[in-house]
Write a protein that holds these residues in place. Sequence first.
Motif, PDB file in Angstrom:
ATOM      1  N   LEU A 224       0.818  -1.210   0.000  1.00 45.49           N
ATOM      2  CA  LEU A 224       0.000   0.000   0.000  1.00 45.49           C
ATOM      3  C   LEU A 224       0.853   1.262   0.000  1.00 45.49           C
ATOM      4  N   LEU A 225       1.860   1.298   0.866  1.00 43.45           N
ATOM      5  CA  LEU A 225       2.692   2.499   0.969  1.00 43.45           C
ATOM      6  C   LEU A 225       3.535   2.718  -0.292  1.00 43.45           C
ATOM      7  N   LEU A 226       4.094   1.634  -0.843  1.00 45.91           N
ATOM      8  CA  LEU A 226       4.903   1.768  -2.052  1.00 45.91           C
ATOM      9  C   LEU A 226       4.036   2.142  -3.251  1.00 45.91           C
ATOM     10  N   LEU A 227       2.832   1.592  -3.304  1.00 42.69           N
ATOM     11  CA  LEU A 227       1.909   1.945  -4.380  1.00 42.69           C
ATOM     12  C   LEU A 227       1.546   3.432  -4.304  1.00 42.69           C
ATOM     13  N   PHE A 228       1.285   3.903  -3.098  1.00 43.75           N
ATOM     14  CA  PHE A 228       1.004   5.327  -2.909  1.00 43.75           C
ATOM     15  C   PHE A 228       2.215   6.169  -3.296  1.00 43.75           C
ATOM     16  N   GLY A 229       3.414   5.720  -2.881  1.00 44.20           N
ATOM     17  CA  GLY A 229       4.625   6.487  -3.160  1.00 44.20           C
ATOM     18  C   GLY A 229       4.964   6.556  -4.633  1.00 44.20           C
ATOM     19  N   ILE A 230       4.834   5.430  -5.349  1.00 44.98           N
ATOM     20  CA  ILE A 230       5.196   5.436  -6.766  1.00 44.98           C
ATOM     21  C   ILE A 230       4.262   6.323  -7.573  1.00 44.98           C
ATOM     22  N   LYS A 231       3.001   6.417  -7.142  1.00 48.46           N
ATOM     23  CA  LYS A 231       2.051   7.249  -7.873  1.00 48.46           C
ATOM     24  C   LYS A 231       2.284   8.737  -7.633  1.00 48.46           C
ATOM     25  N   LEU A 232       3.034   9.065  -6.591  1.00 48.44           N
ATOM     26  CA  LEU A 232       3.336  10.477  -6.343  1.00 48.44           C
ATOM     27  C   LEU A 232       4.175  11.068  -7.475  1.00 48.44           C
ATOM     28  N   PHE A 233       4.925  10.208  -8.167  1.00 48.28           N
ATOM     29  CA  PHE A 233       5.741  10.701  -9.284  1.00 48.28           C
ATOM     30  C   PHE A 233       4.872  11.178 -10.446  1.00 48.28           C
ATOM     31  N   ASN A 234       3.611  10.766 -10.469  1.00 47.78           N
ATOM     32  CA  ASN A 234       2.708  11.208 -11.529  1.00 47.78           C
ATOM     33  C   ASN A 234       1.986  12.506 -11.195  1.00 47.78           C
ATOM     34  N   ALA A 235       2.190  12.988  -9.969  1.00 48.52           N
ATOM     35  CA  ALA A 235       1.434  14.161  -9.518  1.00 48.52           C
ATOM     36  C   ALA A 235       1.689  15.385 -10.383  1.00 48.52           C
ATOM     37  N   SER A 236       2.957  15.638 -10.711  1.00 46.72           N
ATOM     38  CA  SER A 236       3.283  16.835 -11.495  1.00 46.72           C
ATOM     39  C   SER A 236       2.630  16.790 -12.876  1.00 46.72           C
ATOM     40  N   ALA A 237       2.628  15.621 -13.503  1.00 44.17           N
ATOM     41  CA  ALA A 237       2.012  15.495 -14.827  1.00 44.17           C
ATOM     42  C   ALA A 237       0.492  15.636 -14.745  1.00 44.17           C
ATOM     43  N   ILE A 238      -0.104  15.054 -13.704  1.00 48.99           N
ATOM     44  CA  ILE A 238      -1.563  15.114 -13.546  1.00 48.99           C
ATOM     45  C   ILE A 238      -2.024  16.548 -13.304  1.00 48.99           C
ATOM     46  N   PHE A 239      -1.396  17.207 -12.340  1.00 45.00           N
ATOM     47  CA  PHE A 239      -1.815  18.573 -12.008  1.00 45.00           C
ATOM     48  C   PHE A 239      -1.336  19.578 -13.055  1.00 45.00           C
ATOM     49  N   GLY A 240      -0.236  19.248 -13.732  1.00 42.58           N
ATOM     50  CA  GLY A 240       0.259  20.144 -14.770  1.00 42.58           C
ATOM     51  C   GLY A 240      -0.673  20.218 -15.970  1.00 42.58           C
ATOM     52  N   SER A 241      -1.362  19.121 -16.242  1.00 42.85           N
ATOM     53  CA  SER A 241      -2.282  19.089 -17.385  1.00 42.85           C
ATOM     54  C   SER A 241      -3.718  19.428 -17.000  1.00 42.85           C
ATOM     55  N   LEU A 242      -3.916  19.813 -15.727  1.00 43.68           N
ATOM     56  CA  LEU A 242      -5.272  20.116 -15.264  1.00 43.68           C
ATOM     57  C   LEU A 242      -5.802  21.385 -15.919  1.00 43.68           C
ATOM     58  N   ASP A 243      -6.950  21.262 -16.556  1.00 42.01           N
ATOM     59  CA  ASP A 243      -7.621  22.388 -17.203  1.00 42.01           C
ATOM     60  C   ASP A 243      -9.101  22.303 -16.834  1.00 42.01           C
ATOM     61  N   PHE A 244      -9.560  23.262 -16.015  1.00 40.05           N
ATOM     62  CA  PHE A 244     -10.931  23.205 -15.532  1.00 40.05           C
ATOM     63  C   PHE A 244     -11.964  23.375 -16.655  1.00 40.05           C
ATOM     64  N   ALA A 245     -11.511  23.826 -17.796  1.00 39.33           N
ATOM     65  CA  ALA A 245     -12.413  23.936 -18.944  1.00 39.33           C
ATOM     66  C   ALA A 245     -12.486  22.628 -19.720  1.00 39.33           C
ATOM     67  N   ASN A 246     -11.630  21.678 -19.353  1.00 36.46           N
ATOM     68  CA  ASN A 246     -11.576  20.390 -20.031  1.00 36.46           C
ATOM     69  C   ASN A 246     -12.030  19.305 -19.060  1.00 36.46           C
TER      70      ASN A 246
END
Length: 246
Positions: free
Chosen positions: A80-102
Amino acid sequence: MKEPNSAILKLGTAINIITAVMFTFFTAYQIYLLIQIDTQRNGRLIGIIFYLFITAASFFALVHKTGLRIARSVLLIAGLLLLFGIKLFNASAIFGSLDFANAPSVLRCAVYVVSQLGTIMLAVYYLFFRHNKKINSKRKLIVALMAFVIVLYVSVLIMECVLIMNYRVNIDLTRKYTVIGRLLYCFGFVGMAAGFMLPIRGLIDPEDLQNQAADEDVLVFSNSGKIKSSSKKKPIQAEFDKDFVI
């Protein structure tokens, strides 16, 4: 906390079996995607290893032996902890592409946040509260907490189905297989949370022993401090939960 009755024990066993089967099929599906898709293989392979930890822990929950219960706790917490940790590396890409109009980008971000929240809540509960008698004696609190986790994962499933079926994004190979994969993922974690709702096998509150009837095999303390037995038989000690406690 009283010893769970046979009906609850059977229900817990059934939930553990379903959970283990769901994670087994989901991990097998991820291995199939690893073979079929050339991109993001390293990340997918790491994820498969963590899901294998969780799958093995789900099967170990069916065996009540000290060694396997310790292994289950270690594998589950690590997974659980490693799964949570590895997904943190995707945070910048996820939030970087966030567009409230999309709408798809908003849904993708919501799926990420909600799934991460559900994962860390399961890990924190098992790591710090699972074997805390004071916490587990408050069953309503535990049930409410795990019910909230279940709502989180069901919400993830709904949002991902909208992305797949309506916007035709986040599709692995085909829409059919992708939806099946998301269902396995959802039911695996929902089953885990449902299992945590049930009382821990063998965990008994000492106060319950003092409140039992006089004709049962328990110890009665007199005012003079002497210990009297209400029966000639020796008191039967409950088998306490032998899960690994951190």
